[in-house]
Design an enzyme around this catalytic site. Structure first.
Site, PDB file in Angstrom:
ATOM      1  N   ASN A 102       0.842  -1.188   0.000  1.00 35.32           N
ATOM      2  CA  ASN A 102       0.000   0.000   0.000  1.00 35.32           C
ATOM      3  C   ASN A 102       0.883   1.246   0.000  1.00 35.32           C
ATOM      4  OD1 ASN A 102      -2.557  -1.219   0.014  1.00 35.32           O
ATOM      5  ND2 ASN A 102      -2.503  -1.498   2.233  1.00 35.32           N
ATOM      6  N   LYS A 181      -4.634   3.678  -6.594  1.00 34.03           N
ATOM      7  CA  LYS A 181      -4.756   2.840  -5.394  1.00 34.03           C
ATOM      8  C   LYS A 181      -4.417   3.632  -4.143  1.00 34.03           C
ATOM      9  CE  LYS A 181      -5.639  -0.706  -2.948  1.00 34.03           C
ATOM     10  NZ  LYS A 181      -4.767  -1.887  -2.806  1.00 34.03           N
TER      11      LYS A 181
END
Length: 297
Positions: A102, A181
């Site tokens: 992430n 993202k």
């Protein structure tokens, strides 16, 4: 294709379970107990569509056999990346590396790796590790791939999976892919922590939705990537597809683990500071999450 996966968390187990149906997979774990359990029993994959089933994969606590793999998927948390760097440097540079983290704070480290081919990936699936050998696939999504370094043909060097529940999409521009993202992570993860809700409530509750939209406007002003409306719709789609999921950041807090708040919102705030822009809502949510983490410590 011989596939090595570093990391026995939810994403490592999910990739191992799906890719292990068609490729010889070795999962490299931090603890010997987890490796022994997976070697003996495989990875148990649970999903709403199918009964739990075991997928036989190899597992190892020792890292020597990393040099035997055709491709290596690095599925550890971003904050573990600095500790992992010496191991990555020991892997022959002809072996492609794929990074599944992430945020974007780890990209600077990737520039310092000597490997000829480096892939970055983002994952839209909802996954939860149930125990050392079990993972629940809670929300269908996609795995997005893009070349960070090199000139390889991704479909040829990344292991293919024909299971329709684990689609892989190749992108030409890694930066745009990762920004999309990053935006989703920056909205969904911290807000579910602050409001203590599952992902879907961020779009179902009009007051939570208002904060979601306000944060999006601020973040988009720093990362104006692609069509604005489509970018926000993408976030809403992820919330809807994973509506019954507990976000990874909320799961980490509930389990007393370290969070990726600095790798996600912290990274965005640093970029905003360099641009001389104040993101008041993002700053507020960042401080609130940090306060919640402190209370749990």
């Amino acid at each position: 294709m011989l596939v090595g996966i570093i990391g026995g968390g939810s994403i490592g187990l999910l990739f191992g379970a799906y890719l292990g149906q068609e490729h010889p997979v070795t999962l490299f774990t931090k603890r010997e107990e987890q490796a022994q359990g997976i070697k003996k029993n495989g990875i148990f994959l649970y999903s709403p569509e199918k009964e739990g089933r075991a997928v036989q994969v190899n597992a190892s606590f020792e890292k020597e056999s990393l040099t035997e793999q055709d491709v290596i998927i690095v599925a550890v948390k971003q904050y573990d990346m600095p500790e992992l760097k010496p191991l990555l440097l020991s892997i022959p540079k002809h072996i492609p590396l794929c990074f599944v983290q992430n945020g974007m704070g780890h990209l600077d480290m990737l520039h310092g790796l000597p490997h000829e081919t480096i892939i970055v990936a983002t994952v839209e699936h909802g996954a939860k590790r149930l125990d050392d050998q079990s993972v629940s696939h809670n929300g269908a999504g996609r795995t997005n791939l893009a070349l960070f370094k090199g000139h390889a043909n991704l479909p040829e060097i990344f292991p293919q999976c024909t299971d329709p529940h684990f689609p892989v999409t190749v992108h030409n521009d890694y930066y745009t892919m990762m920004i999309e993202k990053l935006v989703a992570n920056a909205l969904i993860n911290p807000l579910t922590v602050v409001f203590r809700v599952k992902n879907g409530r961020l779009v179902e509750n009009p007051y939570y939705y208002a904060i979601l939209k306000l944060m999006f406007e601020e973040i988009y002003s720093i990362f104006p990537s692609g069509n604005k409306e489509q970018s926000f719709d993408q976030v809403l789609r992820i919330c809807t597809n994973t509506k019954n999921n507990t976000s990874s950041m909320l799961s980490d807090i509930q389990a007393g683990r370290k969070t990726e708040i600095d790798a996600i919102l912290g990274y965005i705030l640093k970029v905003a500071e360099r641009k001389g822009v104040k993101l008041q809502t993002v700053q507020m949510i960042y401080v609130m999450v940090k306060g919640i983490v402190l209370e749990r410590s």
